[in-house]
Motif scaffolding. Structure first.
Motif, PDB file in Angstrom:
ATOM      1  N   PRO A 267       1.498   3.253  -8.465  1.00  0.00           N
ATOM      2  CA  PRO A 267       0.709   4.058  -9.309  1.00  0.00           C
ATOM      3  C   PRO A 267       1.054   5.694  -9.197  1.00  0.00           C
ATOM      4  O   PRO A 267       1.358   5.800  -7.854  1.00  0.00           O
ATOM      5  CB  PRO A 267      -0.850   3.967  -9.069  1.00  0.00           C
ATOM      6  CG  PRO A 267      -0.950   3.299  -7.638  1.00  0.00           C
ATOM      7  CD  PRO A 267       0.367   2.538  -7.399  1.00  0.00           C
ATOM      8  N   ALA A 268       1.153   6.129 -10.229  1.00  0.00           N
ATOM      9  CA  ALA A 268       1.701   7.585 -10.291  1.00  0.00           C
ATOM     10  C   ALA A 268       0.681   8.529  -9.105  1.00  0.00           C
ATOM     11  O   ALA A 268       1.106   9.559  -8.588  1.00  0.00           O
ATOM     12  CB  ALA A 268       1.090   8.391 -11.489  1.00  0.00           C
ATOM     13  N   SER A 269      -0.514   7.890  -8.964  1.00  0.00           N
ATOM     14  CA  SER A 269      -1.438   8.724  -7.975  1.00  0.00           C
ATOM     15  C   SER A 269      -0.898   8.587  -6.364  1.00  0.00           C
ATOM     16  O   SER A 269      -1.234   9.282  -5.586  1.00  0.00           O
ATOM     17  CB  SER A 269      -2.727   7.897  -8.008  1.00  0.00           C
ATOM     18  OG  SER A 269      -2.683   6.752  -7.784  1.00  0.00           O
ATOM     19  N   ARG A 270       0.314   7.745  -6.298  1.00  0.00           N
ATOM     20  CA  ARG A 270       0.660   7.746  -5.030  1.00  0.00           C
ATOM     21  C   ARG A 270       2.342   8.248  -4.905  1.00  0.00           C
ATOM     22  O   ARG A 270       3.015   7.912  -4.020  1.00  0.00           O
ATOM     23  CB  ARG A 270       0.657   6.198  -4.435  1.00  0.00           C
ATOM     24  CG  ARG A 270      -0.735   5.671  -4.197  1.00  0.00           C
ATOM     25  CD  ARG A 270      -0.793   4.673  -3.241  1.00  0.00           C
ATOM     26  NE  ARG A 270       0.063   3.530  -3.286  1.00  0.00           N
ATOM     27  CZ  ARG A 270      -0.391   2.193  -3.864  1.00  0.00           C
ATOM     28  NH1 ARG A 270      -1.679   2.192  -4.020  1.00  0.00           N
ATOM     29  NH2 ARG A 270       0.330   1.425  -3.795  1.00  0.00           N
ATOM     30  N   ILE A 271       2.675   8.808  -6.403  1.00  0.00           N
ATOM     31  CA  ILE A 271       4.240   9.006  -6.441  1.00  0.00           C
ATOM     32  C   ILE A 271       4.098  10.669  -5.941  1.00  0.00           C
ATOM     33  O   ILE A 271       3.475  11.383  -6.401  1.00  0.00           O
ATOM     34  CB  ILE A 271       4.601   8.913  -7.603  1.00  0.00           C
ATOM     35  CG1 ILE A 271       4.777   7.443  -7.619  1.00  0.00           C
ATOM     36  CG2 ILE A 271       5.958   9.316  -7.889  1.00  0.00           C
ATOM     37  CD1 ILE A 271       5.151   6.893  -9.168  1.00  0.00           C
ATOM     38  N   VAL A 272       5.275  11.232  -5.244  1.00  0.00           N
ATOM     39  CA  VAL A 272       5.500  12.357  -5.069  1.00  0.00           C
ATOM     40  C   VAL A 272       6.945  12.622  -5.303  1.00  0.00           C
ATOM     41  O   VAL A 272       7.630  11.893  -5.325  1.00  0.00           O
ATOM     42  CB  VAL A 272       5.643  12.547  -3.534  1.00  0.00           C
ATOM     43  CG1 VAL A 272       5.965  14.051  -3.039  1.00  0.00           C
ATOM     44  CG2 VAL A 272       4.310  12.306  -2.581  1.00  0.00           C
ATOM     45  N   PHE A 273       7.052  13.833  -6.195  1.00  0.00           N
ATOM     46  CA  PHE A 273       8.511  14.140  -6.670  1.00  0.00           C
ATOM     47  C   PHE A 273       9.010  15.415  -5.915  1.00  0.00           C
ATOM     48  O   PHE A 273       8.486  16.542  -6.196  1.00  0.00           O
ATOM     49  CB  PHE A 273       8.209  14.521  -8.072  1.00  0.00           C
ATOM     50  CG  PHE A 273       9.499  14.784  -8.833  1.00  0.00           C
ATOM     51  CD1 PHE A 273      10.658  14.133  -8.493  1.00  0.00           C
ATOM     52  CD2 PHE A 273       9.510  15.498 -10.245  1.00  0.00           C
ATOM     53  CE1 PHE A 273      11.661  14.411  -9.105  1.00  0.00           C
ATOM     54  CE2 PHE A 273      10.689  15.594 -10.900  1.00  0.00           C
ATOM     55  CZ  PHE A 273      11.854  15.044 -10.306  1.00  0.00           C
ATOM     56  N   SER A 274      10.030  15.105  -5.015  1.00  0.00           N
ATOM     57  CA  SER A 274      10.669  16.091  -4.437  1.00  0.00           C
ATOM     58  C   SER A 274      12.040  16.340  -5.056  1.00  0.00           C
ATOM     59  O   SER A 274      12.279  15.600  -5.778  1.00  0.00           O
ATOM     60  CB  SER A 274      11.022  15.682  -2.968  1.00  0.00           C
ATOM     61  OG  SER A 274       9.706  15.121  -2.453  1.00  0.00           O
TER      62      SER A 274
ATOM     63  N   GLY B  91       0.727  -1.230   0.093  1.00  0.00           N
ATOM     64  CA  GLY B  91       0.243   0.000   0.155  1.00  0.00           C
ATOM     65  C   GLY B  91       0.782   1.170  -0.047  1.00  0.00           C
ATOM     66  O   GLY B  91       0.217   2.328   0.086  1.00  0.00           O
ATOM     67  N   ALA B  92       2.022   1.165  -0.068  1.00  0.00           N
ATOM     68  CA  ALA B  92       2.922   2.626  -0.087  1.00  0.00           C
ATOM     69  C   ALA B  92       2.867   3.319  -1.253  1.00  0.00           C
ATOM     70  O   ALA B  92       2.818   2.445  -2.466  1.00  0.00           O
ATOM     71  CB  ALA B  92       4.444   2.071   0.039  1.00  0.00           C
ATOM     72  N   GLY B  93       3.175   4.359  -1.236  1.00  0.00           N
ATOM     73  CA  GLY B  93       3.586   5.222  -2.370  1.00  0.00           C
ATOM     74  C   GLY B  93       4.841   5.571  -2.493  1.00  0.00           C
ATOM     75  O   GLY B  93       5.763   4.720  -1.888  1.00  0.00           O
ATOM     76  N   ALA B  94       5.388   6.449  -3.074  1.00  0.00           N
ATOM     77  CA  ALA B  94       6.575   6.556  -3.305  1.00  0.00           C
ATOM     78  C   ALA B  94       7.131   8.294  -3.499  1.00  0.00           C
ATOM     79  O   ALA B  94       6.371   8.881  -3.978  1.00  0.00           O
ATOM     80  CB  ALA B  94       7.257   6.008  -4.554  1.00  0.00           C
ATOM     81  N   ASP B  95       8.075   8.430  -2.364  1.00  0.00           N
ATOM     82  CA  ASP B  95       8.617   9.862  -2.503  1.00  0.00           C
ATOM     83  C   ASP B  95       9.870   9.979  -3.383  1.00  0.00           C
ATOM     84  O   ASP B  95      10.746   8.922  -3.081  1.00  0.00           O
ATOM     85  CB  ASP B  95       8.862  10.331  -1.095  1.00  0.00           C
ATOM     86  CG  ASP B  95       9.597  11.627  -0.931  1.00  0.00           C
ATOM     87  OD1 ASP B  95       9.154  12.723  -1.631  1.00  0.00           O
ATOM     88  OD2 ASP B  95      10.800  11.839  -0.553  1.00  0.00           O
ATOM     89  N   THR B  96      10.018  10.412  -4.101  1.00  0.00           N
ATOM     90  CA  THR B  96      11.189  10.382  -5.437  1.00  0.00           C
ATOM     91  C   THR B  96      11.937  11.809  -5.442  1.00  0.00           C
ATOM     92  O   THR B  96      11.139  12.766  -5.194  1.00  0.00           O
ATOM     93  CB  THR B  96      10.597   9.971  -6.730  1.00  0.00           C
ATOM     94  OG1 THR B  96       9.676  11.029  -7.328  1.00  0.00           O
ATOM     95  CG2 THR B  96       9.749   8.612  -6.582  1.00  0.00           C
TER      96      THR B  96
END
Ligand SMILES: *Cc1c(COP(=O)(O)O)cnc(C)c1O
Length: 424
Positions: A98-105, A78-83
């Motif tokens: 899924p992109a809906s759970r991806i953060v771009f930092s 269930g994790a998203g990703a901080d990238t």
């Protein structure tokens, strides 16, 4: 809690003896426990249940351990990703997150990376400066897109820990001040090519005290209220990562439950979607680095060196952050084994290639195997080929099965990556 334990006199990872992996794959080798990754994620997520905070987005910080199988294990949980780069976004997508759970930092996203993130449709692009806001807006306008953004605020609090992993002081390069965040949020809200979603912060890593976090999050709450007071829409509050892990012999960090409780107190009644970016907390104690003793070099004048086949290029945390890793022999020492002081070093030609000095260990000999504990985060991810040492393999254990999830490149592979210049 993790799944590395002594059993029948040997150190195991879940249902596999680490010595069996060393035998099959060679050393040095990183070994990760699926059950531990899953458990850490479940404990962090579970900490927020029943606090009336809704379902937070838990975007695992990919940079801590970016192996695709690790990402997939967490994504399935269930994790998203901080990238922080296009490469990390691609890894997360390849792992099925899924992109809906991806953060771009990240402080220095290039135009190419921003364009890629827009096309991928990531859920939040964290803007760290005004030029970055302007660049993203130009790219989005040209594409007819409207990416969701958060402004990364530097809350100017001191989070303790090592200076090289502090990110939330105004002298650090990350994010903008509260005053700037307010101006940029208003500016973005006027821009039809941007969708301001919220605000974000991340004040540092290996934080073992809730006080600076509470201080930063309280300031963040104030900013949400202030922006809303001006009629601006703020849907998401991204509070970053940084919660410390129990490294052996180090100050104990607060439990995720206590962290979640503190967050609940700070944001009570705010009605906002929360996001978190834990990295180390999930991965550190889910991995070990297994290494073989090459020699024991006892100087007649005194010092005794334990020379390992793992070096600073494989695990740089001790050299870079003065980090402490517990070192355990794979064969459990006898309860009455005498301890003596070793300087534990690698083979790299740098004095910095010293994992620790004067570590008390049982008698060690060439050919013995040892494990560096808590090596699952910022271990393999920060490794290099310095001294032309091929990147070491990574292995994932699940129950009594294990798989090589990054093979050791051959010497030929390493050389083939460097074509000669045509004139040579
Ligand atoms: C590194 C980083 C994290 C993760 O930090 P941990 O200490 O591993 O939890 C989260 N967010 C951002 C923006 C980061 O740079």
């Amino acid at each position: 809690m993790n799944h590395f334990d002594y059993r029948d006199g040997e150190l195991w990872c879940e249902g596999v003896a680490l010595s069996a992996i060393a035998k099959a794959v060679g050393t040095p080798v990183y070994v990760y426990s699926s059950a531990t990754l899953e458990r850490h994620f479940a404990v962090f997520r579970g900490a927020f249940e029943g606090l009336g905070l809704g379902e937070p987005l838990i975007a695992y910080a990919v940079k801590a351990n970016s192996n695709v199988s690790v990402l997939r294990t967490l994504g399935l949980a269930g994790a998203g990703a901080d990238t922080v780069s296009e490469g990390e976004i691609r890894r997360a997508l390849a792992a099925g997150i899924p992109a809906s759970r991806i953060v771009f930092s990240g402080v220095g996203k290039t135009a190419k990376e921003l364009a890629f993130a827009i096309e991928a449709g990531v859920s939040e692009i964290n803007i760290e400066s005004e030029p970055e806001l302007d660049l993203l807006s130009q790219i989005a306008a040209a594409k007819g897109a409207r990416p969701a953004i958060a402004i990364r605020v530097n809350p100017d609090v001191s989070a303790g820990g090592h200076a090289k992993i502090s990110t939330g002081k105004s002298e650090n390069k990350f994010g903008v001040s509260f005053a700037e965040a307010e101006r940029l949020y208003a500016k973005a809200s006027q821009n039809p090519a941007l969708r301001p979603l919220g605000i974000a912060c991340h004040i540092g890593s290996q934080i073992t005290d809730l006080t600076p976090m509470r201080e930063a999050f309280t300031k963040m709450r104030g900013l949400v209220e202030h922006l809303r007071g001006q009629g601006l829409v703020v849907e998401r509050l991204d509070l970053g990562g940084g919660l410390g892990v129990p490294y052996f012999n180090q100050p104990s960090p607060p439990e995720p439950k206590a962290f979640a409780q503190m967050v609940a107190e700070v944001v009570r009644g705010l009605d906002v979607q929360l996001a978190f970016e834990p990295g180390r907390l999930i991965a550190a104690n889910a991995g070990v680095l297994v290494s073989e003793v090459i020699h024991v070099h006892q100087r007649p004048e005194g010092r005794k060196f334990l020379v390992l086949d793992a070096g600073m290029n494989d695990l740089i945390r001790p050299a870079m952050y003065d980090a402490y890793h517990d070192i355990r022999p794979l064969k459990a020492p006898a309860a009455d084994a005498p301890l003596s002081a070793y300087d534990v070093v690698g083979p790299v030609c740098e004095t910095g290639d010293t994992f620790t000095r004067d570590r008390l260990l049982p008698p060690m000999a060439a050919g013995d195997l040892v494990a560096f504990l808590s090596a699952g985060a910022y271990g393999a991810a920060m490794s290099s080929q310095y001294n032309s040492r091929p990147l070491i393999p990574e292995v994932l254990v699940k129950g009594d099965a294990f798989a090589v999830i990054r093979p050791r490149p051959s010497m030929e592979d390493m050389l083939a990556a460097e074509p000669l210049a045509a004139w040579l």
